[in-house]
Each structure stands twice: as C-alpha cells, then as structure tokens.
Scaffold this active site. Sequence first.
Site, PDB file in Angstrom:
ATOM      1  N   CYS A 173      -8.102 -10.799   1.946  1.00 60.92           N
ATOM      2  CA  CYS A 173      -8.125 -10.413   3.295  1.00 60.92           C
ATOM      3  C   CYS A 173      -8.269 -11.310   4.401  1.00 60.92           C
ATOM      4  CB  CYS A 173      -9.235  -9.409   3.497  1.00 60.92           C
ATOM      5  SG  CYS A 173      -9.576  -8.716   5.204  1.00 60.92           S
TER       6      CYS A 173
ATOM      7  N   ARG B  42       0.912  -1.241   0.209  1.00 56.00           N
ATOM      8  CA  ARG B  42      -0.039   0.103  -0.016  1.00 56.00           C
ATOM      9  C   ARG B  42       1.004   1.413   0.079  1.00 56.00           C
ATOM     10  NH1 ARG B  42      -3.618  -0.074   5.276  1.00 56.00           N
ATOM     11  NH2 ARG B  42      -4.840  -1.603   4.048  1.00 56.00           N
TER      12      ARG B  42
ATOM     13  N   ARG C  79      -1.138   6.929   9.280  1.00 57.06           N
ATOM     14  CA  ARG C  79      -1.513   6.471   8.037  1.00 57.06           C
ATOM     15  C   ARG C  79      -1.623   7.424   7.089  1.00 57.06           C
ATOM     16  NH1 ARG C  79      -3.613   1.119   8.192  1.00 57.06           N
ATOM     17  NH2 ARG C  79      -2.702   0.055  10.299  1.00 57.06           N
TER      18      ARG C  79
ATOM     19  N   LYS D 247      -2.922   1.923  15.091  1.00 57.89           N
ATOM     20  CA  LYS D 247      -3.154   2.460  13.933  1.00 57.89           C
ATOM     21  C   LYS D 247      -3.676   4.189  13.987  1.00 57.89           C
ATOM     22  CE  LYS D 247      -5.494  -0.154  11.397  1.00 57.89           C
ATOM     23  NZ  LYS D 247      -6.746  -0.840  10.523  1.00 57.89           N
TER      24      LYS D 247
ATOM     25  N   CYS E 287     -13.565  -1.399   6.639  1.00 52.50           N
ATOM     26  CA  CYS E 287     -12.698  -0.710   5.830  1.00 52.50           C
ATOM     27  C   CYS E 287     -13.522   0.077   4.653  1.00 52.50           C
ATOM     28  CB  CYS E 287     -12.031  -1.757   5.185  1.00 52.50           C
ATOM     29  SG  CYS E 287     -10.793  -2.592   6.479  1.00 52.50           S
TER      30      CYS E 287
ATOM     31  N   LYS F  64      -5.545   7.498  12.069  1.00 47.97           N
ATOM     32  CA  LYS F  64      -5.671   8.094  10.773  1.00 47.97           C
ATOM     33  C   LYS F  64      -6.113   9.573  10.879  1.00 47.97           C
ATOM     34  CE  LYS F  64      -7.363   3.555   9.407  1.00 47.97           C
ATOM     35  NZ  LYS F  64      -8.287   2.859   8.657  1.00 47.97           N
TER      36      LYS F  64
ATOM     37  N   CYS G 251     -16.470  -7.841   6.887  1.00 51.68           N
ATOM     38  CA  CYS G 251     -16.439  -7.970   8.255  1.00 51.68           C
ATOM     39  C   CYS G 251     -16.569  -6.696   9.242  1.00 51.68           C
ATOM     40  CB  CYS G 251     -14.980  -8.695   8.922  1.00 51.68           C
ATOM     41  SG  CYS G 251     -13.707  -7.490   9.051  1.00 51.68           S
TER      42      CYS G 251
ATOM     43  N   CYS H  72     -15.433  -3.185   0.507  1.00 44.94           N
ATOM     44  CA  CYS H  72     -13.962  -3.301   0.863  1.00 44.94           C
ATOM     45  C   CYS H  72     -13.290  -4.415  -0.102  1.00 44.94           C
ATOM     46  CB  CYS H  72     -13.809  -3.531   2.330  1.00 44.94           C
ATOM     47  SG  CYS H  72     -14.455  -5.247   2.789  1.00 44.94           S
TER      48      CYS H  72
HETATM   49 FE1  SRM Z   1      -9.035  -1.623   6.823  1.00 43.98          FE
HETATM   50  C1  SRM Z   1      -7.481  -4.275   8.317  1.00 43.98           C
HETATM   51  C2  SRM Z   1      -8.088  -3.147   3.825  1.00 43.98           C
HETATM   52  C3  SRM Z   1      -9.477   1.232   5.135  1.00 43.98           C
HETATM   53  C4  SRM Z   1     -10.477  -0.567   9.347  1.00 43.98           C
HETATM   54  N1  SRM Z   1      -7.954  -3.544   6.119  1.00 43.98           N
HETATM   55  C5  SRM Z   1      -7.404  -4.126   7.023  1.00 43.98           C
HETATM   56  C6  SRM Z   1      -6.740  -5.473   6.303  1.00 43.98           C
HETATM   57  C7  SRM Z   1      -5.233  -4.782   6.352  1.00 43.98           C
HETATM   58  C8  SRM Z   1      -6.727  -6.892   6.988  1.00 43.98           C
HETATM   59  C9  SRM Z   1      -5.481  -7.187   7.839  1.00 43.98           C
HETATM   60  O1  SRM Z   1      -5.370  -6.523   8.808  1.00 43.98           O
HETATM   61  O2  SRM Z   1      -4.782  -8.103   7.606  1.00 43.98           O
HETATM   62  C10 SRM Z   1      -7.188  -5.292   4.790  1.00 43.98           C
HETATM   63  C11 SRM Z   1      -6.485  -5.819   3.652  1.00 43.98           C
HETATM   64  C12 SRM Z   1      -7.389  -6.370   2.636  1.00 43.98           C
HETATM   65  C13 SRM Z   1      -6.763  -6.672   1.434  1.00 43.98           C
HETATM   66  O3  SRM Z   1      -6.361  -7.821   1.084  1.00 43.98           O
HETATM   67  O4  SRM Z   1      -6.330  -5.664   0.893  1.00 43.98           O
HETATM   68  C14 SRM Z   1      -7.841  -4.006   5.134  1.00 43.98           C
HETATM   69  N2  SRM Z   1      -8.732  -1.092   4.995  1.00 43.98           N
HETATM   70  C15 SRM Z   1      -8.679  -1.929   3.761  1.00 43.98           C
HETATM   71  C16 SRM Z   1      -8.954  -1.112   2.289  1.00 43.98           C
HETATM   72  C17 SRM Z   1      -7.707  -1.647   1.239  1.00 43.98           C
HETATM   73  C18 SRM Z   1     -10.358  -1.239   1.860  1.00 43.98           C
HETATM   74  C19 SRM Z   1     -10.511  -0.989   0.606  1.00 43.98           C
HETATM   75  O5  SRM Z   1     -11.344  -1.716  -0.255  1.00 43.98           O
HETATM   76  O6  SRM Z   1     -10.182   0.095   0.178  1.00 43.98           O
HETATM   77  C20 SRM Z   1      -8.616   0.332   2.892  1.00 43.98           C
HETATM   78  C21 SRM Z   1      -7.155   0.706   2.745  1.00 43.98           C
HETATM   79  C22 SRM Z   1      -7.074   2.274   3.081  1.00 43.98           C
HETATM   80  C23 SRM Z   1      -5.494   2.831   2.946  1.00 43.98           C
HETATM   81  O7  SRM Z   1      -5.112   2.939   2.010  1.00 43.98           O
HETATM   82  O8  SRM Z   1      -4.786   2.936   4.120  1.00 43.98           O
HETATM   83  C24 SRM Z   1      -8.954   0.171   4.550  1.00 43.98           C
HETATM   84  N3  SRM Z   1      -9.670   0.095   7.084  1.00 43.98           N
HETATM   85  C25 SRM Z   1     -10.148   1.019   6.322  1.00 43.98           C
HETATM   86  C26 SRM Z   1     -11.002   1.957   7.018  1.00 43.98           C
HETATM   87  C27 SRM Z   1     -11.601   3.191   6.402  1.00 43.98           C
HETATM   88  C28 SRM Z   1     -10.967   4.554   6.567  1.00 43.98           C
HETATM   89  O9  SRM Z   1      -9.966   4.405   7.066  1.00 43.98           O
HETATM   90  O10 SRM Z   1     -11.292   5.509   6.105  1.00 43.98           O
HETATM   91  C29 SRM Z   1     -11.272   1.299   8.180  1.00 43.98           C
HETATM   92  C30 SRM Z   1     -12.176   1.912   9.367  1.00 43.98           C
HETATM   93  C31 SRM Z   1     -11.948   3.188   9.694  1.00 43.98           C
HETATM   94  C32 SRM Z   1     -11.122   3.026  10.944  1.00 43.98           C
HETATM   95  O11 SRM Z   1      -9.823   2.826  11.058  1.00 43.98           O
HETATM   96  O12 SRM Z   1     -11.561   3.274  12.203  1.00 43.98           O
HETATM   97  C33 SRM Z   1     -10.320   0.277   8.271  1.00 43.98           C
HETATM   98  N4  SRM Z   1      -8.952  -2.347   8.705  1.00 43.98           N
HETATM   99  C34 SRM Z   1      -9.748  -1.659   9.465  1.00 43.98           C
HETATM  100  C35 SRM Z   1      -9.480  -2.438  10.790  1.00 43.98           C
HETATM  101  C36 SRM Z   1     -10.034  -2.347  12.109  1.00 43.98           C
HETATM  102  C37 SRM Z   1      -9.176  -1.159  13.025  1.00 43.98           C
HETATM  103  C38 SRM Z   1      -9.802  -1.120  14.321  1.00 43.98           C
HETATM  104  O13 SRM Z   1      -9.987   0.090  14.815  1.00 43.98           O
HETATM  105  O14 SRM Z   1      -9.885  -1.944  14.963  1.00 43.98           O
HETATM  106  C39 SRM Z   1      -8.742  -3.463  10.511  1.00 43.98           C
HETATM  107  C40 SRM Z   1      -8.262  -4.616  11.537  1.00 43.98           C
HETATM  108  C41 SRM Z   1      -7.233  -4.295  12.394  1.00 43.98           C
HETATM  109  O15 SRM Z   1      -6.451  -3.137  12.289  1.00 43.98           O
HETATM  110  O16 SRM Z   1      -6.938  -4.988  13.287  1.00 43.98           O
HETATM  111  C42 SRM Z   1      -8.375  -3.339   9.051  1.00 43.98           C
HETATM  112 FE1  SF4 Z   2     -11.075  -7.197   5.354  1.00 41.52          FE
HETATM  113 FE2  SF4 Z   2     -13.014  -6.728   7.015  1.00 41.52          FE
HETATM  114 FE3  SF4 Z   2     -11.308  -4.747   6.176  1.00 41.52          FE
HETATM  115 FE4  SF4 Z   2     -13.218  -6.094   4.532  1.00 41.52          FE
HETATM  116  S1  SF4 Z   2     -13.660  -4.664   6.352  1.00 41.52           S
HETATM  117  S2  SF4 Z   2     -11.102  -5.641   4.059  1.00 41.52           S
HETATM  118  S3  SF4 Z   2     -13.126  -7.972   5.282  1.00 41.52           S
HETATM  119  S4  SF4 Z   2     -10.526  -6.393   7.302  1.00 41.52           S
END
Ligand code: SRM
Ligand code: SF4
Length: 562
Positions: free
Chosen positions: A437, A75, A144, A208, A480, A210, A476, A431
């Site tokens: 994922c 990324r 990030r 993390k 995201c 943001k 899930c 997502c």
């Molecule tokens: Fe996310 C984890 C994809 C935006 C909350 N996210 C992941 C992971 C890395 C899975 C992992 O931990 O192994 C996913 C990778 C999937 C893959 O195969 O690519 C993943 N997140 C994404 C993306 C690619 C979704 C998309 O389809 O666009 C987004 C990448 C953003 C970027 O460029 O940095 C993405 N993730 C978000 C957002 C939206 C936002 O930030 O605006 C959220 C919700 C906002 C927030 O953070 O509260 C988000 N991702 C999470 C979480 C839950 C964090 C938490 O507070 O518990 C996880 C899981 C974790 O961190 O343990 C996670």
């Molecule tokens: Fe993976 Fe859940 Fe984030 Fe979708 S919402 S990319 S399933 S961690």
Amino acid sequence: MSTSQKLSVVERIKTNSDALRGTLKESLTDDITGSLREDDQSLIKFHGLYQQDDRDRREERSAKKLEWLYSYMIRLRLPAGIMTPQQWIGLNHIAGEHSTGTIKITTRQTVQLHGILKSHIKPAIQSFNTLHLDSIAACGDVNRNVIYSAHPATSPLHKEIEDYATWISEMALPKTRAYYEIWLDKEQILNKEEETDPLYQDRYLPRKFKIAIAVPPDNDVDVFGNDIGLIAVIDNGKFLGFNIAAGGGLSTTHGNASTYARVGSMLGFVSGKENILKAVYEIITIQRDFGNRSDRKLARLKYTIDRIGVDNFRTELEKRCGFRLEPAKPYSFKYRGDHFGWQRNQDKTWNYTVFTENGLVKDDTSCALKTGLYALAEQGKVMFRFTCNQNLVLSDIKDKDKEDVIKLLSQFGIDAHTEKAGMLRRNAIACVAFPTCPLALAEAQRYLPALISKIEPLLSKHGLENDEIYLRMTGCPNGCGRSYLAEIGLIGTAYGKYNLHIGGDRLGERLNLKYRENLEEPAILETLDALFEQYANEREPGEALGDFAIRRKLVGGNFVTA
Ligand code: SRM
Ligand code: SF4
C-alpha cells in the site's frame, strides 16, 4: 457543479480519458518501464487495478539506481462476495501463475491479488474472464463492490434479498466498453453513442462510492460506514423493503481538521424493487452533481450531505425519484462478527465459516489453508462466500456432503485453525498496509497477529479472554479496516506508531474517538492493560467495552451514532 473552484487534476484525467481508455494500451506495451504513464495510473483503477511497488525494496532499488519494483494489484468485482468452487479453482491457478500466490480477502467481500507484473495483467484478466469474473469498477470514482450480509443462516430471507447486490452493481456499472477492448481484445467500438453513460456521463463521480446491504440481525457489513447503507426491513417473516442510510464514510487525514469519519444518516424507508433501485440511482446522481470536484479530500458523499443538510438532501432525492420516502421502520442488529464453525440454514443446507486471519489465504505451518480450500473446491460440495470481516463462509453444503467436507477441513487443519483462534483474534481486522500500500504509514496485516499474541495474555490476566471485543488496525487514517467503527482502533501515524481509539459500540452504530496518540508497542500494551483492568472491575453486567468507555467518559465529547 457545487463549486466554482478549480477542478482537481483527476477530473481532467477522467473527462479527457476517452471513456477510461486513456493511453493504457500504449502504457502496457512499453517494456522499458514496469510502471504506467501518469494519467493511466489513475485510469487503471476504474478497471480494478492499482499500480504499486514493493516498499520493502525501495531503498535497495534506489541505491542501485534501479526503478522501483513496480507491480499491480487486481481487485475483483463480486457483488455479495460469492464464488463457485470452479471459480475458486481458477482463482487459485491465476494467483499462482500471475501474482504472489496469496489470495487476499478484503473488507469489502472480494479478493485481491498482489504483485502482478505489467506483462501479466492482461493474461490474468483474460483468465478471470473465462471464469465469468471481472474487475470492472472494483476501484475508481464509481460505485464499488456492493457488499451484502454474508451469513445465510441468520435470516430466512437471506437468499431472497441477495439479488439486490447484483442488481445494484449492474445498474451502477460504467457503460464504457474500454475494459473489453483493452484487456479482452474485443473490437473497438465505432459508434461512441452506444456507450453514452447517463449515470456517470464523462466525468464519473467526484470520488469512490460504496453501497452495503445489511440483513438484520447481522451488521457484518458495517452498513453505516458506507455512502449508501440499505437495511432490510423484515416483518412477520416478510421482506418489506429497505431503510436507507446515506453519507457514511470512514476516512480522515492526519492534520486536516476538515476531514472526519461519519456514520450514515437515516433518510427513510423504500419498498418495491423499482423504487429501491431508483432511490439508490438518484442518490448517486445527487452525489455526481453536487459532490466536491476540487478537493478530493472533501469529495465523498458524507461531505456533500453535511454541506447540503440531510433534510435538503432527502427533498432533492424525493424530487428526483418522483416519490416520497416513508419514515424509517424499526430494525434491530444483534451481531456484527462472523458466525464461525457450523451453521444450519433454513433450507436445511449447512455453512462452515473459516477463520482467515486478516483475509490472507496461504499455507503456513499451523494450517494448509490454501491447499485445503483448493481441495474443498475440487471436491465441489461448497460455495465460497467472503465476509466483510475478511473471513470465508463455505456454504450450501448438503446434509449428505457434510461428512466429506468435515474430512477435508480436518485433514488440512482448517477446523482446528478456526476453533483455536481466540475471541479477540477472530473478530479483529487489519488492512493491507506494507509492503504494497503506497499510503501506509505503519504496518497492519503483517503486525497485528503478533500484537494480538501479546494482548491475549492481558485479556486472560483480567478474565476477559472470552469477551467479544472488536479490535481493528489500519496502517493510516484512511480506515480500510474500518478502524473508526471498532471498540479498539489502532490507526497508524508513523512507522511503529499508532493512535489508539476507543468507544465504538459492538454493533457498528457508533464511531470511536481518539484516546491516546502516537503509541509504540510498549505503550499500547500498557494502556490496554490498564483499560482492561478498569473494564473488568467496573463494568456493569453485560456492558461492552466500547459502551463502558463512553459511560466512564474515557473519551469525551461528541459521540456520533447512527
Ligand atoms: Fe481502502 C485506498 C486497501 C477497504 C478507505 N485501500 C486504498 C488502497 C487502494 C491504497 C491506494 O489508494 O493506493 C489500498 C490498497 C492496499 C493494497 O496493497 O492492497 C486499500 N481498502 C483496501 C482493502 C484491500 C483493505 C483490506 O485489507 O481489506 C479493502 C478493499 C475493499 C474492496 O474490496 O473494495 C479496503 N478502504 C476500504 C474501506 C472499508 C470499507 O469500504 O468498508 C475504507 C473505509 C470506508 C470508506 O471508504 O470511507 C477504505 N481506501 C480508503 C481510502 C480513503 C477514502 C476517503 O474517503 O478518503 C483510500 C485512499 C483514497 O481513496 O484516496 C483507500
Ligand atoms: Fe493502505 Fe491506509 Fe488503507 Fe491500510 S488504511 S490499506 S495503510 S490506505
């Protein structure tokens, strides 16, 4: 420290990591396995990479007693989500040589490449480096990618404020030289004091972090879903400073009642570059010092703020800053979607916003999107700006170049592809979820397009096909795709099953709430059909679906509004 409880495992990994080096070099050269050593799997995130495996092939691999098919996702760190045409050309080549070939625009305005084999990581990063692109701190317990409203045409001050994304990103970069040593073969640093990190120290953040910058009237960044949300205050055509909201976050864990999604709380207004950067910096240090380092499920700033209290948090911030925050100033959001098609900027240049379903840039039978964007980059008359809704703005197009751009958009079917996308589809987000994922419980980006094709006839049936409705799906509850800020949120609970949330507002200022649980496709369609019918018949003039759901008390209880 905020807690005397035992530190989480990741805390030990970070502090013992020799400034994020760990044993990554050794892990990379171990060609017996496609995976990394366990601790390195955590550390590599700080370098912008995730170890993943092809979940579609797990069973087959296990049956053959083979290791899972490991690969890596990279990324990029891309403050404000901007790329030059030369960088897009390079990205396209790197995608082809080292990954699956598909470029994924993310919900945080950057791009990811998937399926990179271990031996390809270093060449990929080195190629990015020649394009002046990096993936430092794109993941991990650090700040990030700093996101920024993507549409230059909607505010005359868009260009003036844009630099804050880069300034904040650079201010909050880790000081370690590990990335340069491991991936770019730079000389090992001998005097470790040179990489002393006053912000992150040796423990980094508890979780993390943001930051988003919104330029009204657009809230396309979903500013209240971020740890820090900066809202530009503009008066009489002048940029005055930012209202600062803190403690937004959009993840929950099924079955863990102590987790919740939260919209940011307004702390106040700050003006002047120095004070703005100081305030952002000190919010990060408060989270560093008070965040929960025992339970990663409760470690985000939203929990820290709720534990301390918003007023105490503001007092601590003012103490650290050495100045008081002013009361928040008026602002008004009017739109959170992308402005598709042609837009004219104040400086007389043009933008064309391309619909990129779920951020996936690839060719398919209806549109040669990837080939077409490559041709546009080669033509060199557009800049590439990613949106937080997973779309792409081709920007900075001069009057004299517009016709040439139109020709290519039409030649590759990009304009038709954008124009024919219905309202629901063009505003939807999914997502990644399966197959990469590891946390996915249900499908998202592979499934949502087909589901929308079944929802669209229901909208037409009730005369709602041209209504602006925000639907988002995540595989899930991590959110995201910011499904908790949608008017209709579908949140995966198990394969083929989703919780259905409704009641979010159109502007991203109010969270939705659970309406139905564990629905499979027939039940989703049946429930939406009934909801659309009720909405079409009983709404007030101009009333949005989410607002209707709240007024009619279809979902109850505590509505959380920014
Ligand atoms: Fe996310 C984890 C994809 C935006 C909350 N996210 C992941 C992971 C890395 C899975 C992992 O931990 O192994 C996913 C990778 C999937 C893959 O195969 O690519 C993943 N997140 C994404 C993306 C690619 C979704 C998309 O389809 O666009 C987004 C990448 C953003 C970027 O460029 O940095 C993405 N993730 C978000 C957002 C939206 C936002 O930030 O605006 C959220 C919700 C906002 C927030 O953070 O509260 C988000 N991702 C999470 C979480 C839950 C964090 C938490 O507070 O518990 C996880 C899981 C974790 O961190 O343990 C996670
Ligand atoms: Fe993976 Fe859940 Fe984030 Fe979708 S919402 S990319 S399933 S961690």
